[in-house]
Design an enzyme around this catalytic site. Structure first.
Site, PDB file in Angstrom:
ATOM      1  CG  HIS A  56      -2.120   1.002   1.023  1.00  0.00           C
ATOM      2  ND1 HIS A  56      -1.959   2.207   1.438  1.00  0.00           N
ATOM      3  CD2 HIS A  56      -3.262   0.707   0.593  1.00  0.00           C
ATOM      4  CE1 HIS A  56      -3.155   2.871   1.029  1.00  0.00           C
ATOM      5  NE2 HIS A  56      -4.018   1.956   0.799  1.00  0.00           N
ATOM      6  CG  ASP A  97      -8.182  -4.402  -2.815  1.00  0.00           C
ATOM      7  OD1 ASP A  97      -9.547  -4.408  -2.591  1.00  0.00           O
ATOM      8  OD2 ASP A  97      -7.463  -3.644  -3.077  1.00  0.00           O
TER       9      ASP A  97
HETATM   10  N1  ACO Z   1       3.935  -7.703  -4.642  1.00  0.00           N
HETATM   11  C1  ACO Z   1       5.339  -7.669  -5.009  1.00  0.00           C
HETATM   12  N2  ACO Z   1       6.192  -6.761  -4.585  1.00  0.00           N
HETATM   13  C2  ACO Z   1       5.675  -5.363  -4.649  1.00  0.00           C
HETATM   14  C3  ACO Z   1       3.981  -5.185  -4.364  1.00  0.00           C
HETATM   15  C4  ACO Z   1       3.540  -6.502  -4.588  1.00  0.00           C
HETATM   16  N3  ACO Z   1       2.117  -6.452  -4.300  1.00  0.00           N
HETATM   17  N4  ACO Z   1       4.070  -4.088  -4.006  1.00  0.00           N
HETATM   18  C5  ACO Z   1       5.052  -3.355  -4.026  1.00  0.00           C
HETATM   19  N5  ACO Z   1       6.206  -4.325  -4.112  1.00  0.00           N
HETATM   20  C6  ACO Z   1       7.707  -3.887  -4.426  1.00  0.00           C
HETATM   21  C7  ACO Z   1       7.904  -3.294  -5.780  1.00  0.00           C
HETATM   22  O1  ACO Z   1       8.445  -4.243  -6.648  1.00  0.00           O
HETATM   23  C8  ACO Z   1       9.094  -2.212  -5.447  1.00  0.00           C
HETATM   24  O2  ACO Z   1      10.132  -3.217  -5.181  1.00  0.00           O
HETATM   25  P1  ACO Z   1      11.743  -2.728  -5.411  1.00  0.00           P
HETATM   26  O3  ACO Z   1      12.051  -1.482  -4.591  1.00  0.00           O
HETATM   27  O4  ACO Z   1      12.589  -3.614  -5.226  1.00  0.00           O
HETATM   28  O5  ACO Z   1      11.517  -2.088  -6.761  1.00  0.00           O
HETATM   29  C9  ACO Z   1       8.789  -1.869  -3.749  1.00  0.00           C
HETATM   30  O6  ACO Z   1       7.908  -3.091  -3.305  1.00  0.00           O
HETATM   31  C10 ACO Z   1       7.832  -0.568  -3.800  1.00  0.00           C
HETATM   32  O7  ACO Z   1       6.694  -0.850  -4.684  1.00  0.00           O
HETATM   33  P2  ACO Z   1       6.013   0.528  -5.252  1.00  0.00           P
HETATM   34  O8  ACO Z   1       5.535   0.178  -6.585  1.00  0.00           O
HETATM   35  O9  ACO Z   1       7.297   1.711  -5.314  1.00  0.00           O
HETATM   36  O10 ACO Z   1       5.157   1.283  -4.269  1.00  0.00           O
HETATM   37  P3  ACO Z   1       3.985   2.005  -4.383  1.00  0.00           P
HETATM   38  O11 ACO Z   1       3.723   2.670  -3.073  1.00  0.00           O
HETATM   39  O12 ACO Z   1       4.285   2.886  -5.278  1.00  0.00           O
HETATM   40  O13 ACO Z   1       2.653   0.928  -4.673  1.00  0.00           O
HETATM   41  C11 ACO Z   1       0.742  -0.447  -4.767  1.00  0.00           C
HETATM   42  C12 ACO Z   1       1.528   0.719  -3.958  1.00  0.00           C
HETATM   43  C13 ACO Z   1       0.358   0.187  -6.095  1.00  0.00           C
HETATM   44  C14 ACO Z   1      -0.498  -0.861  -3.910  1.00  0.00           C
HETATM   45  C15 ACO Z   1       1.369  -1.885  -4.806  1.00  0.00           C
HETATM   46  O14 ACO Z   1       1.878  -2.116  -3.628  1.00  0.00           O
HETATM   47  C16 ACO Z   1       0.857  -2.641  -5.607  1.00  0.00           C
HETATM   48  O15 ACO Z   1       0.907  -2.794  -6.933  1.00  0.00           O
HETATM   49  N6  ACO Z   1       0.233  -3.790  -5.175  1.00  0.00           N
HETATM   50  C17 ACO Z   1      -0.369  -4.776  -5.503  1.00  0.00           C
HETATM   51  C18 ACO Z   1      -1.987  -4.312  -6.075  1.00  0.00           C
HETATM   52  C19 ACO Z   1      -2.751  -4.163  -4.825  1.00  0.00           C
HETATM   53  O16 ACO Z   1      -3.053  -4.892  -4.152  1.00  0.00           O
HETATM   54  N7  ACO Z   1      -3.508  -2.791  -5.089  1.00  0.00           N
HETATM   55  C20 ACO Z   1      -4.438  -2.682  -3.828  1.00  0.00           C
HETATM   56  C21 ACO Z   1      -3.915  -1.616  -3.229  1.00  0.00           C
HETATM   57  S1  ACO Z   1      -5.002  -0.881  -1.648  1.00  0.00           S
HETATM   58  C22 ACO Z   1      -6.428  -0.210  -2.631  1.00  0.00           C
HETATM   59  O17 ACO Z   1      -6.453   0.591  -3.628  1.00  0.00           O
HETATM   60  C23 ACO Z   1      -7.782  -0.582  -2.119  1.00  0.00           C
END
Ligand code: ACO
Length: 426
Positions: A315, A372
């Site tokens: 998140h 979720d």
């Molecule tokens: N699975 C695996 N790795 C992940 C995940 C994940 N779900 N989420 C983040 N990471 C990793 C990224 O690859 C990144 O790794 P790195 O530093 O080695 O490159 C690091 O964690 C940071 O990720 P970002 O994308 O920069 O984090 P951001 O805060 O921008 O993204 C987000 C948040 C979009 C929710 C992300 O965690 C994601 O895509 N999650 C999966 C989708 C999801 O569950 N969305 C629902 C969110 S809650 C809502 O909207 C109600």
């Protein structure tokens, strides 16, 4: 003395001073509205990770502590002691309703849940099999054609009516969108049913039947299902300046009709990185197929050369735990005792959770299950089809979007949303 931040341009040794504005809760902000005029430069903040885009007193999140409050009240208290309609009233009016106020509000929503016949015909134009989110977004935008001259979007006295209308009609539009997607006849709202019960009714009922009982004489819509759905709506009601709310505010900033702003919010929510994740979680669990495949799946998620992500984890704001996920996990455990939960999918989900919460990759990146991750399993137990998971999120969030729209309109200092860019072209 004013608190300020001083920025030094190391190329010229020139100093620039900016005011610090304190928040009532959470981090203070640096007011950089004069940054360009003072320095001739823009600030760059990819994805707005450090930018406050507005002032607000609706929802507060402390991502480190895992805290979420609507109008100052903790989410766990609202989820345990109050109905979703209480929460809607609270968001719109900054106070919980008295019994009489709640009854009036409830009655008004029941009356407003019906759709204009013209709008009903619109659904026929969409192809069979259309995803309900696409239909929902289009039909919500179309609402503005029915209520355009009717209300003055610049008259604050009309805002509550606009809000109550859209909150009441969205579940009906969502249910119609689903029934159209499977070629089933529409079921109109039943004025004798409560908000959450009515939505289950419109999804499940057969035309002409009152559907109070099935052939075994059992109540077809059980109290525990209504309560669970009501809690899900409460947990989704608002969430500060997330992607879809920011979209709603951006559209509001141009002076457009609130229902097209909400339609834009629905579109933004559909994506897998945002509200679409609840549908993707179950799709992913189904794809993994069995507990034995979880290890190789996790290895793929951790592979830096693979863009695969674990849906329902991570998140932007919560870096400790998502308080909504905690409430849903408890709800899932309660439902396990009373409803048929897909134990196969739950076993896979439990295994993923167990591995991820103890794995260095996830710990280092503060990746925890979000709302979720649990909502999909619960919605499956409520017999809500997968394509309707994100529309359920929309129903809960509509009150948040319209409350944020009203706050935006009432704040006379707000400007059109118009960010700048770092130009790297020719
Ligand atoms: N699975 C695996 N790795 C992940 C995940 C994940 N779900 N989420 C983040 N990471 C990793 C990224 O690859 C990144 O790794 P790195 O530093 O080695 O490159 C690091 O964690 C940071 O990720 P970002 O994308 O920069 O984090 P951001 O805060 O921008 O993204 C987000 C948040 C979009 C929710 C992300 O965690 C994601 O895509 N999650 C999966 C989708 C999801 O569950 N969305 C629902 C969110 S809650 C809502 O909207 C109600």
């Amino acid at each position: 003395m004013k608190n300020t931040v001083t920025i030094i341009d190391n190329r010229t040794n020139k100093e620039y001073e900016f005011d610090i504005v304190d928040a009532t809760r959470g981090p203070s902000v640096v007011d950089i509205s004069t940054f360009y005029t003072q320095t001739g430069m823009f600030t760059y903040d990819n994805g707005y990770t450090s930018t406050a885009s507005c002032k607000s007193d609706i929802t507060f999140i402390d991502g480190t502590k895992g805290e979420l409050r609507y109008r100052g009240i903790e989410i766990s208290e609202l989820a345990q002691k109050h109905s979703y309609l209480d929460v809607c009233y609270l968001l719109l009016n900054s106070k919980l309703p008295s019994e009489e106020e709640l009854n009036d509000f409830d009655l008004e929503l029941r009356h407003r849940a019906f759709l204009h016949e013209g709008l009903r015909h619109l659904f026929q134009a969409f192809p069979a099999g259309a995803h309900p989110m696409a239909t929902l977004s289009a039909a919500t935008a179309a609402l503005s054609t029915f209520y355009y001259d009717h209300l003055n979007i610049n008259n604050e006295n009309d805002y509550q009516e606009m809000a109550r209308r859209i909150i009441a009609k969205i579940p009906t539009i969502a249910a119609f969108a689903f029934r159209h997607s499977i070629g089933a006849p529409f079921i109109h709202p039943d004025i004798d049913r409560s908000f959450s019960e009515n939505f289950l009714y419109m999804l499940r009922a057969y035309p002409g039947g009152k559907m109070h009982r099935n052939i075994k004489g059992e109540n077809v819509i059980r109290e525990i299902e209504i309560k669970a759905l009501d809690t899900i709506f409460t947990l989704h009601a608002d969430h500060e300046q997330n992607a879809s709310t920011t979209t709603v505010r951006s559209v509001a900033s141009t002076g457009a009709h609130p229902y097209v702003a909400i339609s834009a919010g629905i579109s933004a929510l559909w994506g897998r990185a945002h509200g679409g994740a609840n549908e993707s979680v179950i799709a992913q669990l189904e794809m993994i197929g069995s507990v034995e495949n979880v290890d190789s799946f996790i290895a793929r998620v951790k592979d830096p050369n693979d863009s695969f992500r674990l849906m329902g984890f991570g998140h932007r704001v919560y870096k400790n735990f998502d308080p909504r996920a905690k409430i849903l996990k408890e709800l899932q455990d309660q439902l396990k005792k009373e409803l048929v939960l897909d134990s196969h999918l739950m076993d896979i989900a439990h295994k993923i959770e167990e591995i991820a919460l103890n794995d260095e990759y996830f710990i280092k990146r503060n990746l925890y299950p979000n709302i979720d991750f649990y909502s999909g399993v619960i919605l499956t137990a409520l017999k809500i089809p997968k394509s309707m998971f994100t529309p359920v999120f929309v129903i809960g969030r509509t009150v948040g979007w319209i409350t944020q729209w009203i706050e935006f309109k009432k704040d006379k200092t707000m400007k059109i949303a118009r960010p700048r860019q770092l130009y790297l072209g020719k």
